[in-house]
Design a protein around this motif. Sequence first.
Motif, PDB file in Angstrom:
ATOM      1  N   GLY A 114       0.878  -1.172   0.000  1.00 37.03           N
ATOM      2  CA  GLY A 114       0.000   0.000   0.000  1.00 37.03           C
ATOM      3  C   GLY A 114       0.909   1.213   0.000  1.00 37.03           C
ATOM      4  N   GLY A 156      -0.922  -3.883  -5.135  1.00 33.05           N
ATOM      5  CA  GLY A 156      -2.090  -3.835  -4.265  1.00 33.05           C
ATOM      6  C   GLY A 156      -1.731  -3.322  -2.893  1.00 33.05           C
ATOM      7  N   MET A 191      -6.356   3.423  -0.761  1.00 37.01           N
ATOM      8  CA  MET A 191      -5.747   2.314  -1.489  1.00 37.01           C
ATOM      9  C   MET A 191      -6.314   2.274  -2.895  1.00 37.01           C
ATOM     10  N   ARG A 225      -1.903 -15.044  -0.608  1.00 26.77           N
ATOM     11  CA  ARG A 225      -0.880 -14.675   0.381  1.00 26.77           C
ATOM     12  C   ARG A 225      -1.367 -15.148   1.745  1.00 26.77           C
ATOM     13  N   SER A 238       8.733 -14.596   2.377  1.00 28.36           N
ATOM     14  CA  SER A 238       8.746 -13.143   2.499  1.00 28.36           C
ATOM     15  C   SER A 238       9.287 -12.692   3.847  1.00 28.36           C
ATOM     16  N   ASN A 239       9.613 -11.454   3.922  1.00 33.14           N
ATOM     17  CA  ASN A 239      10.038 -10.692   5.113  1.00 33.14           C
ATOM     18  C   ASN A 239      11.539 -10.729   5.358  1.00 33.14           C
ATOM     19  N   ARG A 240      12.104  -9.545   5.272  1.00 26.92           N
ATOM     20  CA  ARG A 240      13.520  -9.341   5.596  1.00 26.92           C
ATOM     21  C   ARG A 240      14.448 -10.212   4.748  1.00 26.92           C
ATOM     22  N   ILE A 241      14.101 -10.320   3.458  1.00 22.83           N
ATOM     23  CA  ILE A 241      15.037 -10.952   2.527  1.00 22.83           C
ATOM     24  C   ILE A 241      15.515  -9.819   1.619  1.00 22.83           C
ATOM     25  N   CYS A 251      10.266 -13.011  -1.975  1.00 17.50           N
ATOM     26  CA  CYS A 251       9.750 -11.645  -2.036  1.00 17.50           C
ATOM     27  C   CYS A 251      10.868 -10.710  -1.595  1.00 17.50           C
ATOM     28  N   GLY A 254      10.801  -7.191  -1.016  1.00 20.65           N
ATOM     29  CA  GLY A 254       9.859  -6.075  -0.959  1.00 20.65           C
ATOM     30  C   GLY A 254      10.574  -4.757  -0.796  1.00 20.65           C
ATOM     31  N   ARG A 255      10.907  -4.453   0.457  1.00 17.59           N
ATOM     32  CA  ARG A 255      11.570  -3.171   0.692  1.00 17.59           C
ATOM     33  C   ARG A 255      12.941  -3.131   0.023  1.00 17.59           C
ATOM     34  N   CYS A 305       8.891   3.960   4.685  1.00 17.74           N
ATOM     35  CA  CYS A 305       7.736   3.152   4.265  1.00 17.74           C
ATOM     36  C   CYS A 305       6.655   3.123   5.342  1.00 17.74           C
ATOM     37  N   LEU A 331       3.442   5.522   5.915  1.00 17.80           N
ATOM     38  CA  LEU A 331       2.102   4.955   5.700  1.00 17.80           C
ATOM     39  C   LEU A 331       1.207   5.252   6.896  1.00 17.80           C
ATOM     40  N   VAL A 380       4.688   6.526   0.341  1.00 17.91           N
ATOM     41  CA  VAL A 380       5.919   5.822   0.710  1.00 17.91           C
ATOM     42  C   VAL A 380       7.138   6.438   0.011  1.00 17.91           C
TER      43      VAL A 380
HETATM   44  C1  LIG Z   1       4.440   0.445   3.711  1.00 19.13           C
HETATM   45  C2  LIG Z   1       4.048  -0.996   3.582  1.00 19.13           C
HETATM   46  C3  LIG Z   1       2.834  -1.339   2.996  1.00 19.13           C
HETATM   47  C4  LIG Z   1       2.473  -2.679   2.841  1.00 19.13           C
HETATM   48  N1  LIG Z   1       1.284  -3.014   2.244  1.00 19.13           N
HETATM   49  C5  LIG Z   1       0.977  -4.318   2.025  1.00 19.13           C
HETATM   50  C6  LIG Z   1      -0.215  -4.698   1.337  1.00 19.13           C
HETATM   51  O1  LIG Z   1      -1.022  -3.859   0.922  1.00 19.13           O
HETATM   52  N2  LIG Z   1      -0.441  -6.028   1.164  1.00 19.13           N
HETATM   53  C7  LIG Z   1       0.415  -6.990   1.597  1.00 19.13           C
HETATM   54  O2  LIG Z   1       0.168  -8.177   1.398  1.00 19.13           O
HETATM   55  N3  LIG Z   1       1.545  -6.655   2.254  1.00 19.13           N
HETATM   56  C8  LIG Z   1       1.848  -5.349   2.464  1.00 19.13           C
HETATM   57  N4  LIG Z   1       3.028  -5.024   3.094  1.00 19.13           N
HETATM   58  C9  LIG Z   1       3.984  -6.091   3.432  1.00 19.13           C
HETATM   59  C10 LIG Z   1       4.999  -6.290   2.288  1.00 19.13           C
HETATM   60  O3  LIG Z   1       4.392  -6.824   1.142  1.00 19.13           O
HETATM   61  C11 LIG Z   1       6.121  -7.235   2.686  1.00 19.13           C
HETATM   62  O4  LIG Z   1       5.569  -8.467   3.031  1.00 19.13           O
HETATM   63  C12 LIG Z   1       6.922  -6.727   3.856  1.00 19.13           C
HETATM   64  O5  LIG Z   1       7.430  -5.454   3.573  1.00 19.13           O
HETATM   65  C13 LIG Z   1       8.055  -7.679   4.215  1.00 19.13           C
HETATM   66  O6  LIG Z   1       8.875  -7.929   3.136  1.00 19.13           O
HETATM   67  P1  LIG Z   1      10.267  -7.148   2.952  1.00 19.13           P
HETATM   68  O7  LIG Z   1      11.035  -7.349   4.207  1.00 19.13           O
HETATM   69  O8  LIG Z   1      10.897  -7.776   1.747  1.00 19.13           O
HETATM   70  O9  LIG Z   1       9.916  -5.722   2.747  1.00 19.13           O
HETATM   71  C14 LIG Z   1       3.362  -3.685   3.285  1.00 19.13           C
HETATM   72  C15 LIG Z   1       4.572  -3.338   3.898  1.00 19.13           C
HETATM   73  C16 LIG Z   1       4.932  -2.007   4.043  1.00 19.13           C
HETATM   74  C17 LIG Z   1       6.268  -1.678   4.662  1.00 19.13           C
END
Ligand SMILES: Cc1cc2nc3c(=O)[nH]c(=O)nc-3n(C[C@H](O)[C@H](O)[C@H](O)COP(=O)(O)O)c2cc1C
Length: 665
Positions: free
Chosen positions: A26, A57, A70, A217, A289-292, A311, A313-314, A344, A348, A354
Amino acid sequence: MLNLLFNPFKIKNLEVRNRVVMPAFGLLYTSDRKVSQKLLDFYEARAKGGCGLIIVGGCGIDFIGGGPMMLGLDDDTFIPGYEKLAEAVHRHGAKLFLQLFHSGRYQFSFLIGQKSVAPSVVRSRYTKEEPRELSKEEIVEIEKKFANAALRAKQAGADGVELISNAGYLINQFLSPVTNLRTDEYGGSFEKRATFALNVIARVREKVGSDYPVTMRIGGNDFVPGSNTNEQMSEYAKLFCEKGIDAVNVTGGWHETKVPQLPMEVPPGAYTYLALGIKRKVNVPVYSSNRIFDPAQAQKILLEGWADAVCIGRGQIADPEWANKAKEGRVDEIRPCVGCMQGCMDRLFSMKPVECLANACTGWEGERKLVAASSKKKVLVVGGGPAGCEAAMAAKARGHEVELWEAADRIGGQLYLAAAPPGREDFLRLANFYEKEVRRVGVKVRLKRKTTLAKIQKAGFDEIILATGAKPIKIDLPGVKLNHVHQAWEVLQGNVKLGDKVVVIGGGSVGIETAIYAASQGTISGDVLKFLFLSQAETVEKMHAICTKGSHSVTLIEMLDKLGPDMGVATRWVLLQELTVLGVRQLVKAKVLKIKHNEVIFEMDGKEMTEPADTVVLALGATPERKLASELERAGVKFKEVGDVVKPRKILDAVHEGFLAGSQV
Ligand SMILES: Cc1cc2nc3c(=O)[nH]c(=O)nc-3n(C[C@H](O)[C@H](O)[C@H](O)COP(=O)(O)O)c2cc1C
């Protein structure tokens, strides 16, 4: 080298060029729930940067579920925006999925002008509100809305959809015995709690046909007492895949959990075990996912079979070219996500779009472009902290000849202080990035260089940018000059041997971090814990004690009524929780009156009190370091200032301000 990360994989019949997934975010880049140019620019940059699959999304399947900030997917008028997005992403060879989103009881009533909806009336710790219970007819309506949204995604040219069933959103709420107290066919047993999810999958399938990728997910563990763990979520994942889910994207827990999910305190890849738990039960691709964020770490996850895709992400918020740089072995050039949350999650939560601490261009892809300067100048940047490094690199990218003068023997400035407390080490990754990248792009770096007016005048520069940072505030307090009183910065640099009883004065972010730093000294490391645990050498209670009780007793004293008012919400609760876990005594509304040889005297609740102390640490804030600036002003030399020398603020501000100054010379 075996590079599994860049092997294509298939989701149903769809081939994805590599295993780098951009999960949904988001981003708050829309004002009318439609795809905006800002959003399009953001994702096009990631597609161009080599990402395999981009999941966009959450896209609200209705207004109540998605809210006004959103993206929306509840009307055909939204389709043209997604068509453009799909076209832009496809142009660069990536695939696009849309995440179908309904927040349920995680929606804020002030955003939608009414109560949120949920399987049952269970107050949310996240919104601090009570939802309204959905009727059966309404649930059936929502199932249809998921299906209609999926069809719109397909019509818009998206390659697939992802149903959000994690983080405590609506589908997840139906699955959980904590939030689903229903006694009709939607609740009551493990199987019945899956009814809503199964109906959604079935309705979506009916609309999009059997060939279209429909993925989900899933939270690998809700991390909420009484809710689903990895065991139950694996069973649900198995069931959903049997009923037509084509890939599972495994993340961590709910927004309501007390277990941190995203900040840098979460060890890299901490939740990959959740993906493996689910992967064991399903026969479709599983992403972790998360912290990769590190290509080698991602490769290891694939090599060792924890998941089929990762994933990032960040990691890709910080660097849109993450995938291409990883593929080409340019790993040192990747701008690192440090898990700080400043750009981020913190933004938010403040309802701002972001951005990123590690990249001033994130969210500004269309605007912040470095164009070649019309004439080449000789530019001096003084100070090698984040602001100075960014200014130097941006100026260099415009074609100028740039020198960076730094008084210390290394680049990074205050990043080293920020990285000192346990769990905050990720800031070093940014310091290391600057250390290499500034030189790689061709900035001439001079370390251990005390900058003076004479040196500047002798060298002759067309432009001077000062990024000389800040210094700790000195206060006039009785006893402040005693030998056992130290500045927090000195302590964080490892220059002070602390005594048994430490009192930290000042409960802002630096005070909190210093208290954590002090309280952690004498606690065991993760490796030692694993060794003791596997050897069954100590009881669980003893292991907890030696993880949390260190060499010093630590007290944190703050004058205001709250600790960490300068911290972002996404990080603050994590650090406060850590203070408590480490047994730091926390005193607020306590005004220090005097420091004595072995105690601190303060006033609280109208009474004078004492706290024993053999080390006193001052964390009272910072003030700009303007010594050089004043000298230049007196000599009539023109210069610009960036970062903390203007006003001490967050690292994100320094990065953005430095970049902008460098891009304008
Ligand atoms: C600002 C922000 C918005 C997010 N919005 C969503 C979202 O809309 N849907 C979702 O499934 N995850 C959302 N997440 C989670 C991310 O998709 C991801 O799982 C999370 O950042 C961990 O992965 P990363 O460590 O690679 O960033 C959001 C995370 C952040 C930081």
